[in-house]
Design a protein around this motif. Structure first.
Motif, short mmCIF file in Angstrom:
data_model
loop_
_atom_site.label_atom_id
_atom_site.label_comp_id
_atom_site.label_asym_id
_atom_site.label_seq_id
_atom_site.Cartn_x
_atom_site.Cartn_y
_atom_site.Cartn_z
N UNK A 262 0.86 -1.18 0.00
CA UNK A 262 0.00 0.00 0.00
C UNK A 262 0.90 1.23 0.00
N UNK A 263 0.79 2.00 -1.07
CA UNK A 263 1.64 3.17 -1.25
C UNK A 263 0.97 4.41 -0.67
N UNK A 264 1.74 5.43 -0.32
CA UNK A 264 1.14 6.71 0.08
C UNK A 264 0.31 7.29 -1.06
N UNK A 265 -0.51 8.25 -0.73
CA UNK A 265 -1.38 8.86 -1.73
C UNK A 265 -0.57 9.70 -2.72
N UNK A 266 -0.93 9.67 -4.00
CA UNK A 266 -0.34 10.63 -4.94
C UNK A 266 -0.62 12.05 -4.46
#
Length: 754
Positions: free
Chosen positions: A158-162
């Protein structure tokens, strides 16, 4: 479809921003893999993403989804217990919680969401591996800071938000606080830079947005920049994004007043959520006046440190796990951990003592309240048992009120706490005799006769060394109960003696169950229906006078049993139905199973054999949910009436009606057992009410077209057996006895729609 448990309140308490593509990809993955793990650092948004995916995916799972928050559990051995609880299962057998969950899920198509696995990772991995191996249609969605390392796992980082979504998130949260906070192009540019510097971490953004009432985006950026620069140019002991989150939390902590910081770190001892009364007792003290705690909680709510939600009209608060861990670090480093944990334990110790004192007349209230506090009870017991000198307190806490653990279906868990406390507490601790009696009762309820004997031997040795008549009566009670379960005639005299002692000492609550044993046993041993009625009626009158719903239901069940076996079936039916209504009120699944089974016996005696078979099927589903069977306590009447019903109907008709009962949803099964019609919904735009589900309506239409069960199974791509069961289910709901009646109903319904 039955969605048993939704996402936690904190996951859906504010609007959801971004991650549309990630959500769609995860939903597709759930159709390809049986274990999907959302992995990432704390604060990256794993829980919110999992909750949204569950919400959007639930229709793909016939039996719905269940969301299990694991953060409140400190002991990996309780993972399966927590899942069982969220599934609505009760544990009255000696089977493990894992086995009970597996048997329940074995034939279900369900999504199981396990949130925050990292602190009990080994236990989660073992549990999930067993579920995947034995429940072929269950799909698991997990969130964790690391993978579960189970075969077949699909890991989704799960990546940080753009940046664009991060800005949207900030704007959304800021607008709820100060609608015009971000005004003009310059402010938006500063906000974009702020979100970039925060690495798009949702928790960091929410904490920063909470300051918008007093600071502009430029001021927030200015105050954070120095700290972030320092971290990124110094030794990198943690990944950059974790450094960013830590810096943001540090900044939020420093912006709190000294008193708010104190409440933050003290609140970290709570497991799950807590109410204001608990906060005053645990977080107050020292330089924090009790009357100031609410104001300080308000301050932490304003700063997005605490989250609020309401349960049963009471406000409750919780820390996100990352913030709880941070607060606990400060509590430990300041040397206050044991002091505050003891305050926490003492508060919940007083709570269970009060619950025990008020149990007879207020047990419905206390079941609800202790259920809300169960995670904190576990934490208090765990802390006490980690310190040998506190084991005696744990012994007393785990013993009372023992009916709470029984009604919640937590016999195995209470036995586990009692076993640990009995092993750690002093042999002469005053709470020991009663704790041994409670452990013996749970062993008896679970059919664990080996440990029952050991526990009774020890408590009888303690009784022999003193003159405690109450303890003698408790032992007589347990012996009477064991004899009744085994069909032993001595149960009558043992129960009578126990009742006499309890009555002489004014112990109303303690006398009630022995009265039940005495009444039922004397009917079976002596065929003395008059005495049985008198004893059970007295039990009912006493329980009713004190508002003791649990014991009211038990007394009515006793009357139903003796009437159906030796007396009048109409009286039995009235008593069993009223007992069942009380069970529903108390949430007693164990009682519900017995009452529905008894209603099946009554139907058999009345010659209503199809109804009896359906009731046996409904009861079988409830027996499965509590992990036991009627063979445990009512084997003789159950088997006799079941055998007669099968003989009267024949195997094919019996199996058809039994399966129809098994497949009835809970509410429909209860209405059928109580011989009540389902409430008819208000027709929309003149449309006639339809009690059938969309699938059942479709099948009814195919029956009207003249299709056989095999034709229907081919058309709908289901098994002939499933089609047959659906048809039987339709007949049960509509009160019909033939396919022709279904056809007439379907045609007339379409005529009304035209």
């Amino acid at each position: 479809m039955d969605v048993l448990s939704s996402a936690p309140v904190s996951a859906e308490s504010t609007s959801y921003v971004g991650r549309a593509q990630e959500g769609a990809a995860i939903r597709r993955l759930l159709g390809q893999a049986r274990l999907v793990t959302l992995a990432g650092p704390g604060g990256v948004g794993k829980t919110r993403l999992a909750a949204r995916v569950m919400r959007d995916s639930v229709r793909a799972f016939e039996h719905g989804a269940v969301f299990v928050e694991l953060a409140p559990v400190r002991d990996g051995a309780l993972v399966a217990n927590l899942v069982a609880d969220r599934l609505g299962l009760q544990d009255r057998s000696d089977a493990s919680a894992t086995r009970i969950v597996i048997e329940h899920l074995r034939h279900q198509t369900r999504l199981l969401v396990l949130d925050n696995c990292e602190h009990v990772i080994d236990a989660c991995a073992g549990f999930v591996a067993e579920i995947l191996a034995e429940c072929p249609r269950v799909v698991v969605l997990a969130t964790s800071r690391q993978s579960l390392a189970v075969a077949g796992e699909r890991l989704v980082p799960v990546q940080p938000l753009p940046t664009a979504d991060a800005v949207r998130l900030f704007l959304d949260r800021a607008a709820a606080i100060w609608p015009d906070a971000v005004d003009g192009e310059a402010a938006r540019q500063e906000l974009t830079e702020l979100c970039r510097r925060l690495d798009g971490l949702p928790l960091a953004i929410e904490l920063a947005a909470a300051r918008i009432r007093s600071l502009s985006p430029a001021q927030i950026l200015d105050r954070l920049s120095g700290r972030l620069t320092l971290l990124t140019t110094g030794p990198r002991l943690a990944p950059p994004r974790q450094q960013t989150l830590r810096a943001t939390i540090d900044w939020s902590y420093e912006l709190c007043t000294p008193s708010e910081r104190t409440v933050w770190k003290r609140a970290s001892v709570f497991a799950g959520s807590f109410d204001l009364d608990a906060a005053v007792q645990v977080c107050g003290g020292g330089d924090i006046a009790p009357g100031k705690v609410l104001d300080l909680i308000d301050g932490l709510l304003d700063k997005s440190v605490l989250i609020r939600h309401d349960e049963q009209g009471t406000a409750r608060y919780r820390l996100l796990e990352v913030l709880r861990e941070y607060g606990h670090e400060h509590l430990t480093s300041d040397g206050e951990q044991d002091e505050i944990a003891r305050l926490h334990r003492d508060w919940y110790g007083r709570l269970v003592t009060l619950a025990d004192e008020e149990w007879l007349s207020r047990h419905l209230y206390w079941i609800e309240r202790l259920t809300r506090e169960h995670a904190n009870l576990r934490a208090a017991l765990d802390w006490s048992l980690a310190r040998r000198q506190e084991a005696g307190v744990a012994l007393a806490m785990a013993s009372r009120p023992f009916e709470y653990w029984l009604l919640r279906g937590l016999s195995s868990e209470e036995r586990r706490w009692l076993d640990r406390a009995l092993a750690a507490a002093a042999p002469d601790h005053p709470a020991r005799p009663f704790a041994l009696c409670v452990a013996a009762l749970h062993a008896l309820w679970q059919g664990d006769h080996e440990n029952l004997g050991r526990l009774l031997d020890e408590v009888e040795q303690l009784a022999a060394a003193g003159t405690d008549e109450e303890l003698t009566a408790r032992i007589l009670h347990i012996r009477a109960f064991a004899a009744m379960m085994a069909g032993g005639p001595e149960s009558v005299d043992l129960a009578a003696e126990a009742c006499a002692i309890f009555r002489a000492h004014g112990l109303v609550r303690a006398e009630l169950h022995p009265l039940f044993i005495h009444g039922v046993s004397i009917a079976y041993r002596d065929r003395d229906l008059a005495t049985a009625r008198r004893l059970l009626s007295r039990m009912n009158a006493v329980a009713t006078e004190h508002g003791a719903t649990f014991y009211q239901a038990m007394s009515l069940f006793g009357l139903a049993v003796v009437e159906v076996e030796f007396g009048e079936t109409d009286a039995a039916a009235e008593a069993a139905a009223e007992a069942l209504r009380l069970d529903v009120l108390a949430g007693d699944l164990h009682g519900r199973a017995y009452r529905i089974d008894t209603l099946a016996w009554i139907a058999t005696r009345r010659g209503e054999h199809s109804r009896a078979a359906t009731l046996f099927g409904i009861a079988a589903t409830v027996w499965d949910r509590i992990g036991t069977s009627p063979d445990f306590a009512v084997a003789i009447p159950h088997r006799r009436h079941l055998k007669r019903t099968r003989q009267e109907l024949g195997d094919a008709r019996f199996d058809e009606a039994f399966t129809a009962g098994r497949l009835l949803p809970d509410e429909d099964g209860l209405r059928y057992a109580l011989d009540e019609r389902a409430p008819e919904p208000e027709p929309a735009h003149g449309e006639p009410a339809n009690p059938l589900s969309p699938r059942e309506t479709e099948i009814a239409e195919l029956v009207a077209e003249g299709l056989t069960n095999r034709d229907i199974s081919t058309k709908l791509v289901i098994s002939p057996r499933t089609a047959e069961t659906h048809v039987q289910h339709i007949m049960t709901k509509l009160g019909f006895h033939s396919r022709a009646q279904i056809a007439v109903w379907s045609v007339s319904r379409h005529t009304e729609l035209i």
